[in-house]
Write a protein that holds these residues in place. Structure first.
Motif, PDB file in Angstrom:
ATOM      1  N   ALA A 132       0.840  -1.210   0.000  1.00 29.66           N
ATOM      2  CA  ALA A 132       0.000   0.000   0.000  1.00 29.66           C
ATOM      3  C   ALA A 132       0.871   1.255   0.000  1.00 29.66           C
ATOM      4  O   ALA A 132       0.585   2.226  -0.721  1.00 29.66           O
ATOM      5  N   LEU A 133       1.940   1.242   0.779  1.00 29.45           N
ATOM      6  CA  LEU A 133       2.854   2.389   0.828  1.00 29.45           C
ATOM      7  C   LEU A 133       3.519   2.597  -0.532  1.00 29.45           C
ATOM      8  O   LEU A 133       3.629   3.736  -1.019  1.00 29.45           O
ATOM      9  N   MET A 134       3.937   1.508  -1.150  1.00 29.71           N
ATOM     10  CA  MET A 134       4.560   1.583  -2.481  1.00 29.71           C
ATOM     11  C   MET A 134       3.609   2.248  -3.482  1.00 29.71           C
ATOM     12  O   MET A 134       3.975   3.182  -4.205  1.00 29.71           O
ATOM     13  N   LYS A 135       2.341   1.774  -3.492  1.00 36.19           N
ATOM     14  CA  LYS A 135       1.371   2.313  -4.462  1.00 36.19           C
ATOM     15  C   LYS A 135       1.136   3.793  -4.204  1.00 36.19           C
ATOM     16  O   LYS A 135       0.995   4.587  -5.138  1.00 36.19           O
ATOM     17  N   GLN A 136       1.054   4.171  -2.920  1.00 34.78           N
ATOM     18  CA  GLN A 136       0.810   5.574  -2.593  1.00 34.78           C
ATOM     19  C   GLN A 136       1.979   6.441  -3.059  1.00 34.78           C
ATOM     20  O   GLN A 136       1.775   7.491  -3.662  1.00 34.78           O
ATOM     21  N   ALA A 138       3.993   5.885  -5.451  1.00 32.34           N
ATOM     22  CA  ALA A 138       3.997   5.951  -6.926  1.00 32.34           C
ATOM     23  C   ALA A 138       3.125   7.106  -7.407  1.00 32.34           C
ATOM     24  O   ALA A 138       3.443   7.770  -8.400  1.00 32.34           O
ATOM     25  N   VAL A 139       2.027   7.362  -6.689  1.00 28.93           N
ATOM     26  CA  VAL A 139       1.125   8.464  -7.053  1.00 28.93           C
ATOM     27  C   VAL A 139       1.793   9.813  -6.785  1.00 28.93           C
ATOM     28  O   VAL A 139       1.819  10.691  -7.649  1.00 28.93           O
ATOM     29  N   ASP A 140       2.357   9.967  -5.593  1.00 22.23           N
ATOM     30  CA  ASP A 140       2.930  11.274  -5.217  1.00 22.23           C
ATOM     31  C   ASP A 140       4.178  11.633  -6.021  1.00 22.23           C
ATOM     32  O   ASP A 140       4.447  12.812  -6.215  1.00 22.23           O
ATOM     33  N   TYR A 141       4.949  10.649  -6.452  1.00 22.58           N
ATOM     34  CA  TYR A 141       6.274  10.966  -7.020  1.00 22.58           C
ATOM     35  C   TYR A 141       6.406  10.709  -8.518  1.00 22.58           C
ATOM     36  O   TYR A 141       7.488  10.869  -9.069  1.00 22.58           O
ATOM     37  N   ALA A 142       5.293  10.337  -9.185  1.00 23.23           N
ATOM     38  CA  ALA A 142       5.315  10.251 -10.650  1.00 23.23           C
ATOM     39  C   ALA A 142       5.379  11.674 -11.192  1.00 23.23           C
ATOM     40  O   ALA A 142       4.934  12.609 -10.509  1.00 23.23           O
ATOM     41  N   PRO A 143       5.885  11.904 -12.395  1.00 19.91           N
ATOM     42  CA  PRO A 143       6.353  10.904 -13.342  1.00 19.91           C
ATOM     43  C   PRO A 143       7.867  10.613 -13.243  1.00 19.91           C
ATOM     44  O   PRO A 143       8.332   9.711 -13.906  1.00 19.91           O
ATOM     45  N   ASN A 144       8.594  11.377 -12.420  1.00 22.80           N
ATOM     46  CA  ASN A 144      10.050  11.203 -12.454  1.00 22.80           C
ATOM     47  C   ASN A 144      10.546   9.978 -11.691  1.00 22.80           C
ATOM     48  O   ASN A 144      11.611   9.447 -11.981  1.00 22.80           O
ATOM     49  N   ILE A 145       9.756   9.590 -10.684  1.00 29.90           N
ATOM     50  CA  ILE A 145      10.205   8.454  -9.872  1.00 29.90           C
ATOM     51  C   ILE A 145       9.213   7.306 -10.023  1.00 29.90           C
ATOM     52  O   ILE A 145       8.012   7.487  -9.815  1.00 29.90           O
ATOM     53  N   ARG A 146       9.743   6.151 -10.417  1.00 28.71           N
ATOM     54  CA  ARG A 146       8.899   4.956 -10.496  1.00 28.71           C
ATOM     55  C   ARG A 146       9.047   4.169  -9.192  1.00 28.71           C
ATOM     56  O   ARG A 146      10.155   4.068  -8.648  1.00 28.71           O
ATOM     57  N   VAL A 147       7.900   3.646  -8.700  1.00 25.65           N
ATOM     58  CA  VAL A 147       7.904   2.898  -7.441  1.00 25.65           C
ATOM     59  C   VAL A 147       7.139   1.598  -7.668  1.00 25.65           C
ATOM     60  O   VAL A 147       5.980   1.626  -8.112  1.00 25.65           O
ATOM     61  N   ASN A 148       7.790   0.470  -7.403  1.00 22.02           N
ATOM     62  CA  ASN A 148       7.142  -0.828  -7.617  1.00 22.02           C
ATOM     63  C   ASN A 148       7.516  -1.782  -6.486  1.00 22.02           C
ATOM     64  O   ASN A 148       8.398  -1.480  -5.673  1.00 22.02           O
ATOM     65  N   ALA A 149       6.835  -2.934  -6.469  1.00 21.97           N
ATOM     66  CA  ALA A 149       7.178  -3.967  -5.475  1.00 21.97           C
ATOM     67  C   ALA A 149       7.202  -5.325  -6.145  1.00 21.97           C
ATOM     68  O   ALA A 149       6.429  -5.580  -7.079  1.00 21.97           O
TER      69      ALA A 149
END
Ligand SMILES: NC(=O)c1ccc[n+]([C@@H]2O[C@H](COP(=O)([O-])OP(=O)(O)OC[C@H]3O[C@@H](n4cnc5c(N)ncnc54)[C@H](O)[C@@H]3O)[C@@H](O)[C@H]2O)c1
Length: 248
Positions: A159-163, A165-176
């Motif tokens: 859940a933290l990862m998905k959240q 990803a929303v706040d830091y797009a488009p420059n930072i990709r966040v996945n699990a």
């Protein structure tokens, strides 16, 4: 060389998947800050890899996470990638589980991700592309006996990862990634939650559709894909890597 000149922090690097990821990143041309608790294996890994600095410490301590980021900045001058692997099990059903173990498991598997990201994000944002990769587990989606703190902390890490990803797009990709049974010390520790640990591991192996345990190298190949430009249109998602066991 898919990570040429990228600066990466790898937690849980002294063992299992984190160690395989560190070796893979090093082969791909990255500069590394290695995090772990075991001084001997951390120093040995630092000596084995080129361009790696081992910083021993405990990821549940916010100031240690700050130190990891400072080490990257002071030695390499930038930060591109976080690979978050530190994890523990905290075994015992809800009645048995000591409150301290619950807290320590949540701190290690969840809060430590928040701490490192909190201190690293200002620097990741300065790069054209930043990348955060959380090592979660199929336990985020599937329940295992006597793993309440583990299952809850891994679900929360997704859940933290998905959240983020929303706040830091488009420059930072966040996945699990969500691994199934991978042959590391943690898997054998996890098997202790079952009456016969050896049988439990054998059963896990037989239950996978692909009839084998994962290896740390299976995992490092996926992690490399997800932190490299090969996956440049993937963010805010989980990739299950489990030999198909989630479907059984
Ligand atoms: N092995 C599996 O079957 C499996 C399956 C799914 C997910 N995972 C996850 O993969 C990740 C890596 O685990 P692994 O299987 O390689 O196990 P491992 O025990 O070999 O590695 C875990 C690492 O985390 C480090 N660590 C734990 N607590 C720490 C702390 N407080 N401070 C600093 N470092 C700490 C350990 O020192 C170790 O290096 C974990 O997050 C785990 O939950 C493992």
């Amino acid at each position: 060389m898919k990570l040429r000149d990228k600066v990466c922090i790898v937690t849980g690097a002294t063992s299992g998947m984190g160690e395989a990821i560190a070796k893979c990143f090093s082969c791909e041309g990255a500069f590394l800050v290695l995090s772990g608790r075991n001084l001997e294996s951390g120093k040995a890994l630092e000596a084995e890899l080129s361009n790696a600095i081992f910083v021993p410490g405990d990821v549940t301590d916010p100031s240690y996470n700050k130190k990891l980021v400072q080490t990257a900045m002071e030695n390499y001058g930038k930060l591109d990638i976080l690979s978050l692997n530190a994890g523990i099990l905290g075994l015992g059903n809800v009645q048995e589980l000591p409150i301290d173990t619950w807290r320590h498991t949540m701190d290690t598997n969840l809060s430590a991700i928040f701490y490192l990201c909190k201190y690293a994000l200002p620097y990741l944002q300065k790069q054209p592309k930043g990348n955060i990769l959380v090592n979660a587990s199929i336990a985020a989606f599937k329940s295992f006996p006597n793993h309440p703190a583990y299952c809850a902390s891994k679900a929360a890490s997704v859940a933290l990862m998905k959240q983020m990803a929303v706040d830091y797009a488009p420059n930072i990709r966040v996945n699990a990634i969500c691994p199934g049974p991978v042959d590391t010390p943690l898997l054998w520790e996890s098997a202790k939650a079952f009456e016969n640990p050896r049988t439990a591991v054998e059963n896990a192996k037989r239950t996978t559709l692909l009839k084998r345990l994962g290896t740390p190298e299976d995992i490092s190949k996926l992690v490399l894909f997800l932190v490299s430009d090969d996956s440049s249109w993937i963010t805010g998602t989980t990739v299950t890597i489990d030999g198909g066991i989630i479907n059984t």
